[in-house]
Design an enzyme around this catalytic site. Structure first.
Site, PDB file in Angstrom:
ATOM      1  N   ARG A  72       0.841  -1.203   0.000  1.00 16.42           N
ATOM      2  CA  ARG A  72       0.000   0.000   0.000  1.00 16.42           C
ATOM      3  C   ARG A  72       0.876   1.254   0.000  1.00 16.42           C
ATOM      4  O   ARG A  72       0.575   2.248  -0.671  1.00 16.42           O
ATOM      5  CB  ARG A  72      -0.895  -0.023   1.248  1.00 16.42           C
ATOM      6  CG  ARG A  72      -2.007   1.004   1.256  1.00 16.42           C
ATOM      7  CD  ARG A  72      -2.860   0.862   2.506  1.00 16.42           C
ATOM      8  NE  ARG A  72      -3.527  -0.420   2.590  1.00 16.42           N
ATOM      9  CZ  ARG A  72      -4.686  -0.713   1.986  1.00 16.42           C
ATOM     10  NH1 ARG A  72      -5.273   0.190   1.221  1.00 16.42           N
ATOM     11  NH2 ARG A  72      -5.231  -1.892   2.127  1.00 16.42           N
ATOM     12  N   ASN A 114     -13.480  13.881   0.329  1.00  8.89           N
ATOM     13  CA  ASN A 114     -14.179  12.619   0.071  1.00  8.89           C
ATOM     14  C   ASN A 114     -15.680  12.824   0.242  1.00  8.89           C
ATOM     15  O   ASN A 114     -16.122  13.760   0.927  1.00  8.89           O
ATOM     16  CB  ASN A 114     -13.694  11.541   1.044  1.00  8.89           C
ATOM     17  CG  ASN A 114     -14.315  10.175   0.761  1.00  8.89           C
ATOM     18  OD1 ASN A 114     -14.389   9.744  -0.386  1.00  8.89           O
ATOM     19  ND2 ASN A 114     -14.771   9.502   1.796  1.00  8.89           N
ATOM     20  N   HIS A 116     -19.068  10.594   1.503  1.00 11.46           N
ATOM     21  CA  HIS A 116     -19.409   9.370   2.234  1.00 11.46           C
ATOM     22  C   HIS A 116     -20.926   9.270   2.336  1.00 11.46           C
ATOM     23  O   HIS A 116     -21.595  10.269   2.667  1.00 11.46           O
ATOM     24  CB  HIS A 116     -18.787   9.406   3.631  1.00 11.46           C
ATOM     25  CG  HIS A 116     -19.067   8.171   4.428  1.00 11.46           C
ATOM     26  ND1 HIS A 116     -18.454   6.964   4.154  1.00 11.46           N
ATOM     27  CD2 HIS A 116     -19.904   7.936   5.482  1.00 11.46           C
ATOM     28  CE1 HIS A 116     -18.903   6.060   5.007  1.00 11.46           C
ATOM     29  NE2 HIS A 116     -19.774   6.621   5.809  1.00 11.46           N
ATOM     30  N   SER A 143     -22.334  12.991   3.136  1.00 14.94           N
ATOM     31  CA  SER A 143     -21.463  14.039   3.665  1.00 14.94           C
ATOM     32  C   SER A 143     -20.239  14.184   2.773  1.00 14.94           C
ATOM     33  O   SER A 143     -19.633  13.182   2.385  1.00 14.94           O
ATOM     34  CB  SER A 143     -20.986  13.685   5.081  1.00 14.94           C
ATOM     35  OG  SER A 143     -22.065  13.382   5.937  1.00 14.94           O
ATOM     36  N   GLU A 150      -7.892   9.116  10.210  1.00 14.02           N
ATOM     37  CA  GLU A 150      -8.912   8.191  10.714  1.00 14.02           C
ATOM     38  C   GLU A 150     -10.050   8.088   9.711  1.00 14.02           C
ATOM     39  O   GLU A 150     -10.527   9.102   9.188  1.00 14.02           O
ATOM     40  CB  GLU A 150      -9.450   8.680  12.068  1.00 14.02           C
ATOM     41  CG  GLU A 150     -10.359   7.657  12.724  1.00 14.02           C
ATOM     42  CD  GLU A 150     -10.782   8.083  14.136  1.00 14.02           C
ATOM     43  OE1 GLU A 150     -11.830   7.597  14.582  1.00 14.02           O
ATOM     44  OE2 GLU A 150     -10.078   8.897  14.754  1.00 14.02           O
ATOM     45  N   LEU A 151     -10.495   6.879   9.428  1.00 19.64           N
ATOM     46  CA  LEU A 151     -11.473   6.618   8.375  1.00 19.64           C
ATOM     47  C   LEU A 151     -12.764   7.399   8.595  1.00 19.64           C
ATOM     48  O   LEU A 151     -13.363   7.337   9.665  1.00 19.64           O
ATOM     49  CB  LEU A 151     -11.770   5.111   8.322  1.00 19.64           C
ATOM     50  CG  LEU A 151     -12.690   4.642   7.201  1.00 19.64           C
ATOM     51  CD1 LEU A 151     -12.034   4.842   5.846  1.00 19.64           C
ATOM     52  CD2 LEU A 151     -13.083   3.187   7.393  1.00 19.64           C
ATOM     53  N   ASP A 152     -13.189   8.145   7.557  1.00 15.84           N
ATOM     54  CA  ASP A 152     -14.467   8.871   7.545  1.00 15.84           C
ATOM     55  C   ASP A 152     -14.629   9.793   8.755  1.00 15.84           C
ATOM     56  O   ASP A 152     -15.722   9.924   9.311  1.00 15.84           O
ATOM     57  CB  ASP A 152     -15.645   7.882   7.483  1.00 15.84           C
ATOM     58  CG  ASP A 152     -15.606   7.013   6.247  1.00 15.84           C
ATOM     59  OD1 ASP A 152     -15.121   7.488   5.207  1.00 15.84           O
ATOM     60  OD2 ASP A 152     -16.047   5.852   6.313  1.00 15.84           O
TER      61      ASP A 152
END
Length: 201
Positions: A72, A114, A116, A143, A150-152
């Site tokens: 990754r 992003n 979501h 959103s 940190e995710l979302d």
């Protein structure tokens, strides 16, 4: 792409699939609702239908197959090199199905956006529509937010809400939210770009 103003914001859009939110951003630019130019569309999947759509719109495209990289970290480092060639004001995740490394997120701090499919901070992660139904929510939505490590979890820029109907399935709810996403993403980008212009001496 139609002509934009000389100080139009430069966007690089990352996709993994058909890029329906990307198409809504392209349309907003073409209709002059959004003072931006898409410098490039980049996909981590060679078969992403959105790449063809971007090429048809005259946008520079790049393919960077994540399966060609050992890790990754190696993929993200190469992705940074590709993105930075275009000197974007914002890097826009539009259905980019990769969890990004902390190094990548830090490199684009304040520029990485992003969308979501939930009313954050509710329902971070996957299966948001089913989870909203199971929780008995009366409203659901989408959103647009800044990406953090940190995710979302990053600060929300703009949200759109839809009512949850008694006979909704995850699929019907998802379709109604997606309609809102297509209006929400260009609106959120416009808000960011307008605020940035207002704060520029």
């Amino acid at each position: 792409m139609s002509e934009q103003s000389s100080n139009a914001a430069r966007l690089v859009i990352l996709i993994s699939g058909r890029g329906s939110n990307m198409l809504s951003i392209i349309q907003a630019i073409q209709e002059k609702h959004l003072d931006a130019q898409i410098a490039a569309v980049i996909s981590n999947r060679p078969d992403a239908a959105g790449i063809v759509s971007a090429q048809q719109a005259g946008i520079d495209t790049q393919l960077l197959d994540h399966k060609s990289f050992e890790s990754r970290e190696a993929f993200d480092a190469s992705l940074i090199q590709v993105i930075d060639r275009y000197q974007p004001d914002y890097v826009v995740l539009a259905g980019f199905m990769r969890i990004l490394t902390a190094e990548f997120v830090a490199h684009y701090a304040g520029k990485l956006i992003n969308i979501h499919p939930s009313l954050l901070p509710k329902f971070k992660g996957l299966h948001t529509h089913q989870r909203a139904l199971e929780a008995g929510e009366s409203e659901h939505g989408a959103s647009v937010h800044f990406v953090t490590a940190e995710l979302d979890d990053g600060p929300v820029i703009l949200q759109a809400k839809v009512p949850v109907m008694a006979d909704d399935s995850a699929e019907t709810l998802a379709a109604r939210v997606l309609e809102q996403e297509h209006m929400l993403y260009p609106a959120a980008l416009k808000k960011l770009i307008d605020e940035a212009k207002a704060n520029t001496p």
